[in-house]
Design a protein around this motif. Structure first.
Motif, PDB file in Angstrom:
ATOM      1  N   LYS A 250      28.719  32.731  22.914  1.00  0.00           N
ATOM      2  CA  LYS A 250      27.965  31.489  23.074  1.00  0.00           C
ATOM      3  C   LYS A 250      28.910  30.315  23.291  1.00  0.00           C
ATOM      4  CE  LYS A 250      23.476  32.302  20.971  1.00  0.00           C
ATOM      5  NZ  LYS A 250      22.474  31.921  19.962  1.00  0.00           N
ATOM      6  N   ARG A 251      30.056  30.343  22.612  1.00  0.00           N
ATOM      7  CA  ARG A 251      31.043  29.274  22.802  1.00  0.00           C
ATOM      8  C   ARG A 251      31.595  29.298  24.223  1.00  0.00           C
ATOM      9  NH1 ARG A 251      32.585  30.778  17.592  1.00  0.00           N
ATOM     10  NH2 ARG A 251      34.299  32.071  18.337  1.00  0.00           N
ATOM     11  N   ASP A 252      31.880  30.512  24.733  1.00  0.00           N
ATOM     12  CA  ASP A 252      32.402  30.619  26.095  1.00  0.00           C
ATOM     13  C   ASP A 252      31.398  30.119  27.129  1.00  0.00           C
ATOM     14  OD1 ASP A 252      34.965  31.472  25.718  1.00  0.00           O
ATOM     15  OD2 ASP A 252      34.490  33.607  25.812  1.00  0.00           O
ATOM     16  N   PHE A 253      30.147  30.515  26.949  1.00  0.00           N
ATOM     17  CA  PHE A 253      29.118  30.062  27.879  1.00  0.00           C
ATOM     18  C   PHE A 253      28.992  28.543  27.831  1.00  0.00           C
ATOM     19  CE2 PHE A 253      27.109  34.440  27.728  1.00  0.00           C
ATOM     20  CZ  PHE A 253      27.282  34.697  29.075  1.00  0.00           C
ATOM     21  N   THR A 386      20.326  40.201  43.086  1.00  0.00           N
ATOM     22  CA  THR A 386      21.096  39.148  43.744  1.00  0.00           C
ATOM     23  C   THR A 386      22.570  39.473  43.537  1.00  0.00           C
ATOM     24  OG1 THR A 386      19.312  37.635  43.147  1.00  0.00           O
ATOM     25  CG2 THR A 386      21.355  36.651  43.933  1.00  0.00           C
ATOM     26  N   GLY A 387      23.066  40.387  44.363  1.00  0.00           N
ATOM     27  CA  GLY A 387      24.427  40.877  44.165  1.00  0.00           C
ATOM     28  C   GLY A 387      25.487  39.913  44.664  1.00  0.00           C
ATOM     29  N   PHE A 388      26.680  40.103  44.163  1.00  0.00           N
ATOM     30  CA  PHE A 388      27.778  39.236  44.629  1.00  0.00           C
ATOM     31  C   PHE A 388      29.075  40.036  44.625  1.00  0.00           C
ATOM     32  CE2 PHE A 388      26.970  38.561  40.121  1.00  0.00           C
ATOM     33  CZ  PHE A 388      28.194  38.915  39.560  1.00  0.00           C
ATOM     34  N   GLY A 389      30.039  39.557  45.364  1.00  0.00           N
ATOM     35  CA  GLY A 389      31.333  40.224  45.449  1.00  0.00           C
ATOM     36  C   GLY A 389      32.207  39.889  44.251  1.00  0.00           C
ATOM     37  N   THR A 390      33.309  40.583  44.161  1.00  0.00           N
ATOM     38  CA  THR A 390      34.196  40.343  43.019  1.00  0.00           C
ATOM     39  C   THR A 390      35.143  39.182  43.278  1.00  0.00           C
ATOM     40  OG1 THR A 390      35.729  41.988  43.937  1.00  0.00           O
ATOM     41  CG2 THR A 390      34.202  42.735  42.238  1.00  0.00           C
ATOM     42  N   MET A 391      35.688  38.664  42.186  1.00  0.00           N
ATOM     43  CA  MET A 391      36.697  37.634  42.274  1.00  0.00           C
ATOM     44  C   MET A 391      38.040  38.343  42.220  1.00  0.00           C
ATOM     45  SD  MET A 391      36.960  34.398  39.773  1.00  0.00           S
ATOM     46  CE  MET A 391      38.389  34.876  38.841  1.00  0.00           C
ATOM     47  N   ASN A 392      38.785  38.267  43.302  1.00  0.00           N
ATOM     48  CA  ASN A 392      40.019  39.032  43.390  1.00  0.00           C
ATOM     49  C   ASN A 392      41.263  38.207  43.133  1.00  0.00           C
ATOM     50  OD1 ASN A 392      38.393  41.167  44.070  1.00  0.00           O
ATOM     51  ND2 ASN A 392      38.849  41.076  46.259  1.00  0.00           N
ATOM     52  N   GLY A 393      42.332  38.916  42.795  1.00  0.00           N
ATOM     53  CA  GLY A 393      43.636  38.285  42.687  1.00  0.00           C
ATOM     54  C   GLY A 393      44.272  38.211  44.071  1.00  0.00           C
ATOM     55  N   SER A 394      45.478  37.682  44.146  1.00  0.00           N
ATOM     56  CA  SER A 394      46.109  37.492  45.450  1.00  0.00           C
ATOM     57  C   SER A 394      46.420  38.831  46.115  1.00  0.00           C
ATOM     58  CB  SER A 394      47.390  36.662  45.303  1.00  0.00           C
ATOM     59  OG  SER A 394      48.203  37.223  44.289  1.00  0.00           O
ATOM     60  N   ASP A 395      46.340  39.935  45.356  1.00  0.00           N
ATOM     61  CA  ASP A 395      46.573  41.252  45.946  1.00  0.00           C
ATOM     62  C   ASP A 395      45.305  41.829  46.570  1.00  0.00           C
ATOM     63  OD1 ASP A 395      45.136  41.674  43.663  1.00  0.00           O
ATOM     64  OD2 ASP A 395      46.425  43.245  42.855  1.00  0.00           O
ATOM     65  N   GLY A 396      44.199  41.077  46.488  1.00  0.00           N
ATOM     66  CA  GLY A 396      42.962  41.547  47.083  1.00  0.00           C
ATOM     67  C   GLY A 396      42.183  42.496  46.195  1.00  0.00           C
ATOM     68  N   LYS A 397      42.707  42.756  45.007  1.00  0.00           N
ATOM     69  CA  LYS A 397      42.007  43.629  44.062  1.00  0.00           C
ATOM     70  C   LYS A 397      41.373  42.770  42.971  1.00  0.00           C
ATOM     71  CE  LYS A 397      43.511  47.800  45.501  1.00  0.00           C
ATOM     72  NZ  LYS A 397      44.941  48.043  45.544  1.00  0.00           N
ATOM     73  N   PRO A 398      40.320  43.290  42.320  1.00  0.00           N
ATOM     74  CA  PRO A 398      39.707  42.507  41.243  1.00  0.00           C
ATOM     75  C   PRO A 398      40.747  41.920  40.290  1.00  0.00           C
ATOM     76  CG  PRO A 398      38.376  44.421  41.677  1.00  0.00           C
ATOM     77  CD  PRO A 398      39.585  44.526  42.579  1.00  0.00           C
ATOM     78  N   PHE A 399      40.545  40.663  39.964  1.00  0.00           N
ATOM     79  CA  PHE A 399      41.510  39.837  39.249  1.00  0.00           C
ATOM     80  C   PHE A 399      42.093  40.463  37.974  1.00  0.00           C
ATOM     81  CE2 PHE A 399      43.149  36.096  37.185  1.00  0.00           C
ATOM     82  CZ  PHE A 399      43.579  35.334  38.241  1.00  0.00           C
ATOM     83  N   LYS A 400      43.393  40.488  37.903  1.00  0.00           N
ATOM     84  CA  LYS A 400      44.089  40.984  36.710  1.00  0.00           C
ATOM     85  C   LYS A 400      45.194  40.002  36.335  1.00  0.00           C
ATOM     86  CE  LYS A 400      42.727  45.520  36.257  1.00  0.00           C
ATOM     87  NZ  LYS A 400      41.320  45.547  36.565  1.00  0.00           N
ATOM     88  N   THR A 401      45.625  40.080  35.083  1.00  0.00           N
ATOM     89  CA  THR A 401      46.773  39.273  34.683  1.00  0.00           C
ATOM     90  C   THR A 401      48.037  39.938  35.204  1.00  0.00           C
ATOM     91  OG1 THR A 401      47.042  40.505  32.634  1.00  0.00           O
ATOM     92  CG2 THR A 401      45.645  38.566  32.548  1.00  0.00           C
ATOM     93  N   ARG A 402      49.158  39.221  35.066  1.00  0.00           N
ATOM     94  CA  ARG A 402      50.422  39.794  35.535  1.00  0.00           C
ATOM     95  C   ARG A 402      50.714  41.109  34.819  1.00  0.00           C
ATOM     96  NH1 ARG A 402      52.026  34.561  35.619  1.00  0.00           N
ATOM     97  NH2 ARG A 402      52.433  33.702  37.674  1.00  0.00           N
ATOM     98  N   ALA A 403      50.290  41.170  33.551  1.00  0.00           N
ATOM     99  CA  ALA A 403      50.531  42.377  32.764  1.00  0.00           C
ATOM    100  C   ALA A 403      49.576  43.506  33.150  1.00  0.00           C
ATOM    101  CB  ALA A 403      50.388  42.057  31.277  1.00  0.00           C
ATOM    102  N   GLY A 404      48.592  43.176  33.991  1.00  0.00           N
ATOM    103  CA  GLY A 404      47.681  44.212  34.447  1.00  0.00           C
ATOM    104  C   GLY A 404      46.365  44.251  33.688  1.00  0.00           C
ATOM    105  N   GLY A 405      46.275  43.436  32.627  1.00  0.00           N
ATOM    106  CA  GLY A 405      45.033  43.402  31.852  1.00  0.00           C
ATOM    107  C   GLY A 405      44.051  42.426  32.476  1.00  0.00           C
ATOM    108  N   VAL A 406      42.845  42.395  31.911  1.00  0.00           N
ATOM    109  CA  VAL A 406      41.880  41.423  32.403  1.00  0.00           C
ATOM    110  C   VAL A 406      42.193  40.066  31.789  1.00  0.00           C
ATOM    111  CG1 VAL A 406      39.993  43.018  32.871  1.00  0.00           C
ATOM    112  CG2 VAL A 406      40.276  42.103  30.572  1.00  0.00           C
ATOM    113  N   LEU A 407      41.990  39.030  32.562  1.00  0.00           N
ATOM    114  CA  LEU A 407      42.238  37.682  32.082  1.00  0.00           C
ATOM    115  C   LEU A 407      40.990  37.185  31.362  1.00  0.00           C
ATOM    116  CD1 LEU A 407      44.122  35.236  32.056  1.00  0.00           C
ATOM    117  CD2 LEU A 407      43.073  34.503  34.197  1.00  0.00           C
ATOM    118  N   LYS A 408      41.192  36.768  30.114  1.00  0.00           N
ATOM    119  CA  LYS A 408      40.058  36.276  29.349  1.00  0.00           C
ATOM    120  C   LYS A 408      39.562  34.959  29.926  1.00  0.00           C
ATOM    121  CE  LYS A 408      41.831  37.133  24.963  1.00  0.00           C
ATOM    122  NZ  LYS A 408      41.722  36.991  23.508  1.00  0.00           N
ATOM    123  N   LEU A 409      38.260  34.783  29.838  1.00  0.00           N
ATOM    124  CA  LEU A 409      37.655  33.592  30.407  1.00  0.00           C
ATOM    125  C   LEU A 409      38.255  32.323  29.797  1.00  0.00           C
ATOM    126  CD1 LEU A 409      35.532  32.551  32.327  1.00  0.00           C
ATOM    127  CD2 LEU A 409      33.901  32.587  30.459  1.00  0.00           C
ATOM    128  N   GLY A 410      38.422  32.346  28.473  1.00  0.00           N
ATOM    129  CA  GLY A 410      38.979  31.185  27.791  1.00  0.00           C
ATOM    130  C   GLY A 410      40.377  30.857  28.301  1.00  0.00           C
TER     131      GLY A 410
END
Length: 495
Positions: A250-253, A386-410
């Motif tokens: 709820k805080r993130d939203f 109502t579908g939508f595409g993914t948000m990708n990183g600069s490599d064209g793949k779904p967004f990941k952190t440099r370490a390869g994990g998912v980036l938290k919204l916060g």
RNA sequence: GCGCCCAUAGCUCAACUGGAUAGAGCACCCGCCUUCUAAGCGGGCGGUUGCAGGUUCGAGUCCUGCUGGGCGCGCCA
């Protein structure tokens, strides 16, 4: 109140009618060539085709039949038969005044009010909000607001992912961590210390283990079925995880400016499942298949080829059947989605349910929608993915952190805020602000950048997340838009 | 293998559902701060709309076939 294009269209339709032409072709719209005219009508070409006349000739007849109504002068003819309209100064003035006096700034309402549920956000209780939830939240919130502004009755529903296999996984992970679930005080202490951070760390580990360790996976599947059957302490553990996660999300939203009317989840549809299953049974829709219970949704002749793991290709029905009860006896996500439709029909009687979910789940929703229509719960047309595409990183793949994990919204919002602070300081803006004001502005600029970037991209395709570009104060960006708004306000203040 | 989506300026995207000369922003070049927030404004450069056919008076848009990319195809969600 009508806008100028509609007023011109209506007047033009009357002219078309007197000439015996189909009024559908009379539509007047904003001109593609503002250097030539303000509005245009291309219908003379289409009408000429239908009437077997020469376009230019017919356009001449239409123009000649126009009276000077005070709205616009007689249209001029250009090119192969385009009608160009120039609105009178008086009509422009009246329209401008009407917009200025209208609380809705001239926007029209829907002809018939609908009851609409927008299902979006969809956070997973065990995962925490990450960049993958960004698009669903931003697009869904916008759609909800647009429908509401247009006059429909709208409910936004977060539809928490709180009832599937991931819950059984977490319960089993906690069981292993504590060496069993029998020790009530020990379990209680563990649940007291539960946090979303813990869930986020433990979930990927448990999911990975389930992929490697068949015995662990089977225990998690059994735990899932047990939870859904109301077993203890499964239920208590689930409740603790649910509450901790809900509060954090709820805080993130809230920080995204996203709010829901219904904070429901998959678990809320669970009580409806037994009766729904009986209903499907009584309608003869439920079939036994490989130990599971399914509803077939493919029509006659709907087949597809499918490649199996061993490389052989077989022909099967298409779409795949909806899996209602797993071989372990537990509900699947299709089950809760179907039960949620039953629930919504009961509680909101919606005319339309929009599912703002990743495009990759298109097949799944097609299965659910067909099953719902087949069972007579709701019309197929009332359900829309109502579908939508993914948000990708600069490599064209779904967004990941440099370490390869998912980036938290916060963390993502934090990065954007940091960039906003730097830009504000560069421009020496807000130097006289209090810390609170400065932070508030930085947050607003950051959120505007992220939201505008997302919404300005075509919904159906993926896009590359480039914070530097989105945070630029020049060009088509959220910060630029905010700046223009602020500047206009400044002009109005000093006018 | 089958299905869905995508391909437009160097980059990121538009083009009002088949109409006129395919438009914006970024980047690059030129010019604008003694008056409204220069976080700005004006101008210029930039195109065989992936390829090949077809329908049409007219195609970026519709149809067919290719090429290249993304995604999906029962017991995860």
């Amino acid at each position: 109140m009508t806008d100028l294009a509609s007023a011109l269209s209506a007047a033009n339709a009357a002219v078309f009618a007197t000439l015996g032409l189909d009024a559908r072709h009379a539509e007047v719209r904003r001109s593609d060539r503002p250097d030539l005219a303000e509005f245009q009508c291309n219908g003379a070409l289409a009408a000429a085709k239908a009437a077997g006349k020469k376009p230019l000739e017919l356009a001449g007849e239409i123009a000649a039949a126009w009276d000077n109504t005070g709205l616009a002068a007689k249209p001029t003819i250009a090119g192969p038969g385009f009608l160009n309209f120039t609105v009178s100064a008086n009509a422009l003035t009246l329209r401008a005044q009407a917009i200025a006096e209208d609380a809705r700034a001239g926007a029209s309402l829907v002809a018939r009010k609908r009851r609409v549920i927008v299902d979006y956000g969809g956070p997973n209780v065990a995962k925490g909000m990450h960049v993958g939830h960004l698009r669903a939240s931003i697009i869904g919130e916008s759609i909800k607001r647009v429908f509401r502004f247009r006059g429909d009755e709208v409910w936004g529903d977060a539809h928490f992912g709180d009832w599937g296999f991931q819950m059984g996984l977490m319960i089993t992970a906690i069981e292993d961590e504590l060496g069993g679930l029998a020790d009530a005080p020990k379990l209680d202490a563990r649940l007291q210390g539960l946090s979303l951070d813990y869930l986020e760390a433990a979930y990927p580990a448990a999911a990975a283990k389930a992929r490697e360790d068949v015995a662990f996976r089977d225990r998690a599947r059994k735990a899932t079925a047990a939870l859904q059957a109301g077993a203890e302490p499964h239920r208590t553990i689930w409740k603790a995880m649910h509450d901790v996660s809900m509060a954090a999300q709820k805080r993130d939203f809230a920080s995204l400016g996203v709010d829901f009317d219904l904070w429901l989840g998959e678990s809320d549809a669970d009580p409806l499942i037994p009766e729904m299953v009986r209903d499907l049974e009584s309608k003869g829709l439920l079939e036994e298949d490989q130990g599971a219970r399914i509803v077939r949704v493919a029509g006659p002749g709907e087949r597809k080829k499918k490649k199996l793991d061993d490389g052989t290709v077989i022909e099967v029905e298409s779409p795949d059947p909806l899996l209602v009860i797993s071989s372990e006896g537990s509900a699947m996500y299709g089950t809760t989605d179907l039960a949620t439709i039953v629930q919504r029909v009961r509680d909101q009687q919606p005319d339309l349910i929009l599912y703002v979910v990743d495009q990759r789940q298109a097949d799944h929703f097609e299965q659910v929608y067909r099953a719902a229509a087949k069972a007579g719960y709701i019309a197929r047309e009332a359900l829309e993915h109502t579908g939508f595409g993914t948000m990708n990183g600069s490599d064209g793949k779904p967004f990941k952190t440099r370490a390869g994990g998912v980036l938290k919204l916060g963390d993502l919002i934090g990065q954007a805020e940091e960039k906003a602070r730097a830009r504000l300081r560069e421009a020496e803006i807000g130097a006289d602000f209090t810390t609170e004001e400065f932070e508030d502005v930085a947050h607003k600029v950051a959120i505007a950048a992220i939201k505008f970037a997302d919404l300005s991209n075509f919904r159906g395709t993926s896009y590359v997340f480039d914070l530097d570009r989105f945070m630029s104060f020049e060009g088509k960006t959220g910060p630029y838009l905010l700046y223009q708004a602020v500047r206009i306000k400044s002009v109005m203040r000093t006018a």
